[in-house]
Design an enzyme around this catalytic site. Structure first.
Site, PDB file in Angstrom:
ATOM      1  N   ARG A  98       0.489  -1.207   0.084  1.00 39.10           N
ATOM      2  CA  ARG A  98      -0.347   0.379   0.070  1.00 39.10           C
ATOM      3  C   ARG A  98       0.845   1.682   0.261  1.00 39.10           C
ATOM      4  NH1 ARG A  98      -3.447   2.134  -2.901  1.00 39.10           N
ATOM      5  NH2 ARG A  98      -4.627  -0.350  -2.875  1.00 39.10           N
ATOM      6  N   LYS A 149       1.449  24.563  -3.715  1.00 42.73           N
ATOM      7  CA  LYS A 149       0.686  24.470  -3.027  1.00 42.73           C
ATOM      8  C   LYS A 149       0.439  22.856  -3.188  1.00 42.73           C
ATOM      9  CE  LYS A 149      -2.239  28.222  -4.683  1.00 42.73           C
ATOM     10  NZ  LYS A 149      -3.602  28.716  -5.442  1.00 42.73           N
ATOM     11  N   LYS A 181       3.649  39.677  -2.860  1.00 45.53           N
ATOM     12  CA  LYS A 181       2.260  39.708  -3.729  1.00 45.53           C
ATOM     13  C   LYS A 181       1.571  41.216  -3.018  1.00 45.53           C
ATOM     14  CE  LYS A 181       2.005  34.852  -4.126  1.00 45.53           C
ATOM     15  NZ  LYS A 181       1.323  33.825  -4.554  1.00 45.53           N
ATOM     16  N   GLU A 215       4.116  40.626  -8.150  1.00 45.16           N
ATOM     17  CA  GLU A 215       2.694  40.034  -8.707  1.00 45.16           C
ATOM     18  C   GLU A 215       1.369  41.443  -8.956  1.00 45.16           C
ATOM     19  OE1 GLU A 215      -0.228  36.580  -6.598  1.00 45.16           O
ATOM     20  OE2 GLU A 215      -0.667  38.402  -6.206  1.00 45.16           O
ATOM     21  N   ASP A 236      -2.400  38.186 -12.416  1.00 47.20           N
ATOM     22  CA  ASP A 236      -2.663  37.639 -11.602  1.00 47.20           C
ATOM     23  C   ASP A 236      -4.151  37.429 -12.187  1.00 47.20           C
ATOM     24  OD1 ASP A 236      -3.377  35.657  -9.851  1.00 47.20           O
ATOM     25  OD2 ASP A 236      -4.098  37.134  -8.083  1.00 47.20           O
TER      26      ASP A 236
END
Length: 297
Positions: A98, A149, A181, A215, A236
């Site tokens: 597994r 992510k 950002k 960004e 973005d």
């Protein structure tokens, strides 16, 4: 990034999690001296990633287990194809099965999804595509890249899966590059530092090899970002028209990255605007594992 040390530590931790005090079922049903073999078989079409991780899981359980691969990472496979053969003590094969499959199925799922995005982009450079295409400035074709992510603890495996599928890696982590950002820019603006000045402020503090990405979410931010000397400008959640205008405004002065809600249906049109890079978070945060199975001989 995906070193033998990282693989060994991860599979050993996974085995310890799954069988902290041994495999009760195997120990009570399978004789200790029984040996056998099984095939790793594809239940559907896909792209291989993690064949060495698959082998490492069995080796960590018992070094006497042998795995003979019939495919290399990055190669495509068809449903029903035998991908590897595993031989050794049956108890150990069943205990590690597994864990070996969990790693390989997810990594191959990422590779397969990435390949689909890469194929969708590459299609616009073929003779069958009848729409307008602007070539990217920095690369031969628009690149598909991943994001941060990822599943905590599994980033090296997932980013490797992206590469196996023909994609490229974005920064590995927060230590690799500067990415400014909206919240970073807002914090600097609160101190009276404008957009161009903010980028220069960062440039003064980092080494000359450090890459700086900024960004933007509006076209009117682009001139200041160029003036500040950003290496990459991320557009973005831009519309196609604004993406095209952004590419024209930047005009090769920085790498152009498009990001936000990318899908297989949308990426060809985004690539055709001439962006250098399209980042796709779904490659790792919304992927489906490929169906692989261990068939006993």
């Amino acid at each position: 990034m995906l070193t033998s040390h990282i693989i060994r530590v991860a599979v050993e931790a996974a085995l310890a999690e799954d069988a902290p005090y041994g495999d009760i079922t195997c120990e009570t049903t399978i004789p200790a001296d029984e040996t056998g073999s099984a095939h790793l078989t594809a239940r559907e079409n896909g792209v291989m990633s993690g064949i060495d991780v698959f082998a490492a899981a069995f080796a960590a359980q018992n070094p006497a287990v042998t795995v003979t691969a019939a495919i290399k990472d990055g190669e495509r496979f068809q449903r029903g194809q035998i991908l590897a053969t595993v031989e050794g003590p049956v108890r150990d094969l069943l205990t590690a099965e597994r864990i070996a499959l969990n790693f390989t199925q997810r990594m191959s799922g990422i590779a397969t999804m990435t390949a689909a995005f890469v194929d969708a982009v590459n299609a616009i450079y073929g003779d069958d595509y009848d729409g307008p295409v602007t070539r990217p400035r920095r690369y031969e074709r628009t690149r598909i890249v991943d994001t941060r992510k990822t599943t905590p603890g599994l980033r090296p495996f997932e980013k490797y899966g992206v590469v196996c599928g023909g994609g490229h890696n974005h920064r590995y982590g927060l230590s690799d590059a500067v990415m400014m950002k909206d919240n970073h820019l807002a914090a600097l603006a609160a101190r009276g530092i404008d957009l161009a000045g903010a980028i220069r402020h960062v440039r003064e503090q980092v080494g000359h090899t450090t890459h700086i990405e900024v960004e933007v979410d509006r076209l009117d931010q682009i001139p200041a970002v160029i003036a500040g000397g950003a290496d990459t400008i991320m557009l973005d959640n831009f519309s196609l028209d604004d993406t095209r205008r952004g590419v024209e405004l930047i005009d090769g002065k920085a790498i152009v990255e498009a990001s936000g809600n990318m899908s297989l249906e949308r990426v060809p049109a985004v690539a055709a605007t001439g962006v250098d890079v399209i980042s796709v978070g779904a490659l790792t945060h919304s992927v489906r594992s490929i169906d692989l199975g261990l068939d006993w001989n």
